[in-house]
Design a protein around this motif. Structure first.
Motif, PDB file in Angstrom:
ATOM      1  N   UNK A 346       4.667  27.037   0.337  1.00  0.00           N
ATOM      2  CA  UNK A 346       3.554  26.662  -0.531  1.00  0.00           C
ATOM      3  C   UNK A 346       2.864  27.961  -0.913  1.00  0.00           C
ATOM      4  N   UNK A 347       2.766  28.228  -2.207  1.00  0.00           N
ATOM      5  CA  UNK A 347       2.271  29.520  -2.670  1.00  0.00           C
ATOM      6  C   UNK A 347       1.113  29.334  -3.640  1.00  0.00           C
ATOM      7  N   UNK A 348       0.068  30.132  -3.463  1.00  0.00           N
ATOM      8  CA  UNK A 348      -1.017  30.220  -4.431  1.00  0.00           C
ATOM      9  C   UNK A 348      -1.201  31.696  -4.772  1.00  0.00           C
ATOM     10  N   UNK A 349      -1.143  32.030  -6.061  1.00  0.00           N
ATOM     11  CA  UNK A 349      -1.232  33.429  -6.465  1.00  0.00           C
ATOM     12  C   UNK A 349      -2.245  33.599  -7.588  1.00  0.00           C
ATOM     13  N   UNK A 350      -3.200  34.489  -7.370  1.00  0.00           N
ATOM     14  CA  UNK A 350      -4.202  34.839  -8.383  1.00  0.00           C
ATOM     15  C   UNK A 350      -4.312  36.358  -8.411  1.00  0.00           C
ATOM     16  N   UNK A 351      -3.345  37.046  -9.050  1.00  0.00           N
ATOM     17  CA  UNK A 351      -3.352  38.514  -9.041  1.00  0.00           C
ATOM     18  C   UNK A 351      -4.624  39.104  -9.622  1.00  0.00           C
ATOM     19  N   UNK A 352      -5.167  38.492 -10.674  1.00  0.00           N
ATOM     20  CA  UNK A 352      -6.379  39.012 -11.293  1.00  0.00           C
ATOM     21  C   UNK A 352      -7.551  38.950 -10.327  1.00  0.00           C
ATOM     22  N   UNK A 353      -7.614  37.864  -9.558  1.00  0.00           N
ATOM     23  CA  UNK A 353      -8.700  37.722  -8.580  1.00  0.00           C
ATOM     24  C   UNK A 353      -8.415  38.403  -7.265  1.00  0.00           C
ATOM     25  N   UNK A 354      -7.200  38.963  -7.114  1.00  0.00           N
ATOM     26  CA  UNK A 354      -6.855  39.680  -5.892  1.00  0.00           C
ATOM     27  C   UNK A 354      -6.639  38.776  -4.700  1.00  0.00           C
ATOM     28  N   UNK A 355      -6.101  37.568  -4.945  1.00  0.00           N
ATOM     29  CA  UNK A 355      -5.876  36.617  -3.853  1.00  0.00           C
ATOM     30  C   UNK A 355      -4.430  36.109  -3.929  1.00  0.00           C
ATOM     31  N   UNK A 356      -3.765  36.086  -2.772  1.00  0.00           N
ATOM     32  CA  UNK A 356      -2.408  35.563  -2.685  1.00  0.00           C
ATOM     33  C   UNK A 356      -2.255  34.886  -1.326  1.00  0.00           C
ATOM     34  N   UNK A 357      -1.707  33.673  -1.334  1.00  0.00           N
ATOM     35  CA  UNK A 357      -1.494  32.941  -0.087  1.00  0.00           C
ATOM     36  C   UNK A 357      -0.104  32.319  -0.107  1.00  0.00           C
ATOM     37  N   UNK A 358       0.600  32.478   1.001  1.00  0.00           N
ATOM     38  CA  UNK A 358       1.900  31.818   1.152  1.00  0.00           C
ATOM     39  C   UNK A 358       1.964  31.183   2.528  1.00  0.00           C
ATOM     40  N   UNK A 359       2.227  29.882   2.559  1.00  0.00           N
ATOM     41  CA  UNK A 359       2.402  29.155   3.802  1.00  0.00           C
ATOM     42  C   UNK A 359       3.855  28.710   3.896  1.00  0.00           C
ATOM     43  N   UNK A 360       4.477  28.910   5.047  1.00  0.00           N
ATOM     44  CA  UNK A 360       5.883  28.565   5.253  1.00  0.00           C
ATOM     45  C   UNK A 360       5.954  27.399   6.229  1.00  0.00           C
ATOM     46  N   UNK A 361       6.622  26.318   5.808  1.00  0.00           N
ATOM     47  CA  UNK A 361       6.737  25.105   6.608  1.00  0.00           C
ATOM     48  C   UNK A 361       8.197  24.851   6.977  1.00  0.00           C
ATOM     49  N   UNK A 362       8.391  24.246   8.132  1.00  0.00           N
ATOM     50  CA  UNK A 362       9.716  23.816   8.558  1.00  0.00           C
ATOM     51  C   UNK A 362       9.559  22.564   9.406  1.00  0.00           C
ATOM     52  N   UNK A 363      10.243  21.512   9.012  1.00  0.00           N
ATOM     53  CA  UNK A 363      10.147  20.226   9.713  1.00  0.00           C
ATOM     54  C   UNK A 363       8.701  19.760   9.840  1.00  0.00           C
ATOM     55  N   UNK A 364       7.970  19.884   8.736  1.00  0.00           N
ATOM     56  CA  UNK A 364       6.569  19.445   8.667  1.00  0.00           C
ATOM     57  C   UNK A 364       5.638  20.210   9.615  1.00  0.00           C
ATOM     58  N   UNK A 365       6.054  21.381  10.026  1.00  0.00           N
ATOM     59  CA  UNK A 365       5.193  22.221  10.849  1.00  0.00           C
ATOM     60  C   UNK A 365       4.998  23.577  10.177  1.00  0.00           C
ATOM     61  N   UNK A 366       3.816  24.141  10.350  1.00  0.00           N
ATOM     62  CA  UNK A 366       3.547  25.479   9.821  1.00  0.00           C
ATOM     63  C   UNK A 366       4.217  26.499  10.733  1.00  0.00           C
ATOM     64  N   UNK A 367       5.109  27.312  10.164  1.00  0.00           N
ATOM     65  CA  UNK A 367       5.813  28.308  10.977  1.00  0.00           C
ATOM     66  C   UNK A 367       5.502  29.737  10.538  1.00  0.00           C
ATOM     67  N   UNK A 368       4.806  29.903   9.405  1.00  0.00           N
ATOM     68  CA  UNK A 368       4.477  31.249   8.963  1.00  0.00           C
ATOM     69  C   UNK A 368       3.391  31.232   7.907  1.00  0.00           C
TER      70      UNK A 368
END
Length: 811
Positions: A346-368
């Motif tokens: 799951x990725x949210x990217x706002x380069x102009x605002x200087x914000x980037x988030x990436x969440x990595x899921x596996x088997x419905x669990x957050x792993x990264x």
């Protein structure tokens, strides 16, 4: 009495000394402790070397355990003595200079060594690693005399070194062989966002470049770095920050089993010798040598438990997260943030605002997770990752953080208040909110430094500092930055601000040495906290007698310009009462063009701010503009804001512009405990916002109303009514008398609002209104102190300004 066992520690770093701290808590009388440290310093926070390099902190400020701490805990410290031999049969430790110490238990904390690229030229003068205080001092000295720096390595340490050298005035190029910066902590998107941000600040990068050799000059000093494609970059200084290796040289000589470090068990004992323990970057546990603070401090607790002979602790390894602040940019990563087979992102990217988030899921669990710019939810994501709970029910809101899950909002300052007591605040030291709150209440803590001392929260990497400050604010109550009733000036002494003020006046002391000797300072030369305070108390108590010490002032006050985050300076010519002329404006414009000053801005105090001035251009800018401004960056009078008043405004009742100019010309060279701002409004409409100034003057039909103790800062304070007067001369006298009373009685870094809060407005009125002779005497003393004060911009010798600091760096 039972004879104490002997514990010897080799190494004096953060992990080892934390082990001793934990041991002293649970078994303070079990050992006679001896420590050998290769560096000639007490234990310090190695993580904070980069702020020292950048000029934001001093070495004294990053010391974790002072010399006194060792003596107070009866620890024998051999600083500056490298251990070269350990006789495991006779159980004796020997240092390079022959110093010996027997042991019953030995704690190996030899840390790590920086890795130096094996390229031709690595032994040239000017080629160093970045690991300790000596390296930091060398870089600071080099930046004073040389221009071009190259940092090899785009990890955290390399980027912090590059930023610090840039702030010191050097032209810096970062060389990184990998495709993006900080590849171990960030994915490619976040790494490239970081590079773009750092390029905007002035750093240059050679990404993917491979170093072939370092080129030397005839003087034996490095002069360039050459890459495998044949290109070169000029370099007077090359800093290698390409990684570390566990320091196992002594351990191997002792025939301890080493494999990626000194191999230890779950009890942190070496597998070779049960009498010998090891923690920190030199220790290899289950094949891993940790380099982050949090796992090392977890090891310290377990090792201390076994050294204390409790025998119940086990270290099972650490699941780590990385929360960093790289040159002011917040970063966070944990777990499998790169993703991979069988994962979703799951990725949210706002380069102009200087914000980037990436969440990595596996088997419905957050792993990264990988966060750039906005890391407020990093701890929450790490908890989800560590607990292994399913996030299926919150998946659609997961990216938007904890505040959007249920009703546990934490926007802005409310986060600290809404956190449960068991929530972890400081990951490095494992400190919860409840522990911090309890310490604040039970021990009456009032400042961030006190919280660090008693709980260790915010004492390591510093990424949780903002959250700790929030907890301090709502737990201690009120404005936590206000000065308490009785508080030591700093760690050098138990003397309070008032004690120092009273003694300086009573004993007629005129120098720092007089104060330090007379009051029994623990540190004979003081520190970065107490020296500016004592300097102010001396010159404000005995004007014309005590001599100002420029080295006891902050950088803005020494340079007489306001340093910016990119290392350039801000220059604000003084405009008396906000009044200027076409000729002054032309000179400002011409200087901005001539020195290529990138930003010209009108300030809130009715001045023009020239932002981005190079340090070597400051003298030229001052000369060309020809307007005073030397005191505008110190703890002194900043501005007198005015409206146009009766001269032009149809509502004006008094000539506020002239009144403001008269006040500013009378007070402009005034040093004070903190910055002071004045304003004069020509009528009760109060267009100059006099109601939130340290001294506010409002014109009315029959004269002037004076208000004192306003503050427009973080916590807005409305000024309190002092007196109504009829004439301009009375405005000068009453305002000057109040400011001199504040100068003589205020504590250093105490604003007027806090001074009045401490002594009471009735006390101020008694001194200013009820005692006419005392009021006149105060006003006269202020005029005496300010008479003949030199302008640092144009009378540098008389003002003790070291103009060598403005000399351009040699190429």
């Amino acid at each position: 009495m039972k004879k104490k066992m002997k514990l010897v520690m080799v190494g004096n770093g953060m992990a080892g000394v934390r082990t001793l701290e934990e041991l002293l808590k649970i078994a303070p009388d079990l050992y006679d402790i001896t420590v050998f440290g290769a560096e000639p310093h007490p234990n310090y926070n190695r993580i904070l070397l980069s702020p020292v390099l950048a000029g934001e902190q001093t070495v004294d400020e990053i010391v974790l355990n002072s010399w006194e701490w060792y003596s107070d805990n009866h620890i024998t410290l051999h600083a500056g003595k490298k251990v070269v031999e350990v006789d495991r049969v006779k159980r004796i430790v020997r240092a390079e200079d022959g110093t010996e110490a027997p042991y019953d238990r030995l704690l190996m904390c030899t840390g790590s060594n920086p890795f130096m690229l094996p390229v031709p030229g690595k032994d040239l003068k000017g080629v160093i690693a970045y690991r300790d205080i000596a390296d930091t001092d060398y870089m600071i000295e080099t930046a004073r005399t040389h221009k071009n720096a190259v940092v090899i390595g785009g990890g955290l340490l390399g980027l912090e070194a590059a930023n610090g050298l840039m702030l010191r005035g050097m032209s810096v190029t970062v060389v990184h062989v990998m495709p993006w910066l900080m590849e171990r902590q960030l994915d490619d998107v976040a790494g490239k966002l970081l590079q773009k941000s750092l390029e905007d600040r002035g750093l240059s990068f050679r990404i993917g470049a491979q170093t072939q050799d370092l080129v030397g000059g005839e003087d034996g000093r490095v002069k360039a770095i050459r890459f495998k494609d044949g290109t070169e970059v000029a370099a007077d200084l090359v800093v290698m920050a390409v990684g570390i290796r566990p320091n196992v040289e002594l351990a191997e000589k002792m025939r301890l089993h080493c494999n990626r470090g000194i191999v230890v068990t779950d009890t942190l004992q070496t597998v070779t010798d049960a009498r010998i323990y090891s923690v920190g970057e030199c220790a290899a546990h289950r094949g891993i040598a940790y380099g982050l603070v949090a796992p090392l401090f977890e090891q310290a607790k377990v090792a201390a438990n076994h050294l204390a002979q409790f025998g119940i602790g086990r270290y099972l390894g650490s699941l780590t997260s990385t929360k960093l602040k790289v040159t002011g940019i917040d970063l966070f990563s944990a777990g499998e943030f790169m993703g991979g087979e069988g994962t979703e992102e799951i990725v949210m990217s706002d380069p102009f605002g200087g914000v980037y988030k990436k969440l990595v899921l596996k088997d419905d669990k957050l792993v990264g997770a990988c966060l750039y710019g906005d890391t407020v939810d990093g701890s929450w994501y790490f908890k989800l990752l560590r607990d292994g709970r399913s996030v299926h029910d919150i998946r659609d809101r997961l990216m938007f953080g904890e505040s959007n899950i249920g009703d546990t909002g934490h926007e802005g300052h409310s986060k600290a208040a809404s956190m449960p007591d068991d929530a972890e605040v400081c990951g490095c030291n494992g400190v919860s909110k409840g522990t911090i709150c309890k310490a604040i209440k039970d021990k009456g803590l009032f400042t961030l430094d006190e919280v660090k001392k008693h709980t260790k929260a915010s004492a390591s990497c510093g990424s949780c500092t903002g959250l700790v400050e929030q907890i301090l604010m709502f737990t201690a109550g009120g404005d936590y930055s206000a000065t308490p009733k009785k508080k030591a000036i700093c760690g050098c002494t138990d003397v309070s601000h008032q004690d120092a003020r009273d003694a300086i006046r009573k004993e007629h002391w005129l120098t720092h040495d007089d104060v330090y000797r007379g009051m029994g300072w623990r540190t004979p030369n003081g520190c970065a906290t107490c020296r500016p305070a004592i300097n102010y108390y001396l010159i404000s108590t005995w004007p014309k007698e005590a001599k100002d010490d420029p080295q006891s002032r902050f950088i803005n006050e020494r340079s007489h310009a306001n340093i910016q985050k990119d290392g350039t300076y801000s220059v604000i010519p003084r405009m008396w009462g906000g009044h200027t002329t076409p000729d002054e404006l032309r000179r400002i414009a011409d200087a901005a063009d001539k020195y290529k000053i990138p930003t010209v801005k009108v300030t809130g105090g009715q001045r023009i701010d020239l932002l981005g001035v190079k340090k070597e251009d400051l003298e030229g800018v001052w000369k060309d503009i020809g307007m005073p401004s030397g005191f505008a960056y110190a703890k002194s009078l900043r501005t007198v804001k005015t409206c146009v008043g009766s001269e032009w405004c149809r509502f004006g009742t008094q000539d506020s512009t002239q009144m403001g100019k008269d006040l500013e010309r009378a007070l402009w060279a005034m040093y004070s405990p903190h910055k002071v701002k004045l304003a004069v409004s020509g009528c009760p409409r109060n267009c100059a916002e006099a109601g939130i100034k340290d001294v506010g003057v409002i014109g009315v039909d029959s004269g002037w109303e004076l208000y004192v103790g306003g503050n427009g800062g973080i916590k807005t304070e409305v000024a309190q009514f002092l007196v109504k007067v009829k004439t301009a001369a009375e405005v000068m006298e009453y305002s000057g008398a109040f400011l001199e009373l504040y100068r003589e009685e205020g504590w250093y870094l105490e604003r007027t609002v806090h001074y009045i809060g401490r002594v009471g407005l009735d006390y101020v009125k008694k001194k200013i209104l009820d005692d006419a002779e005392g009021r006149k005497a105060l006003w006269e003393r202020l005029q005496f102190a300010l008479d003949g004060e030199p302008d640092p911009w144009f009378e540098s010798a008389q003002a003790s300004v070291d103009v060598r600091q403005f000399t351009p760096l040699s190429v």
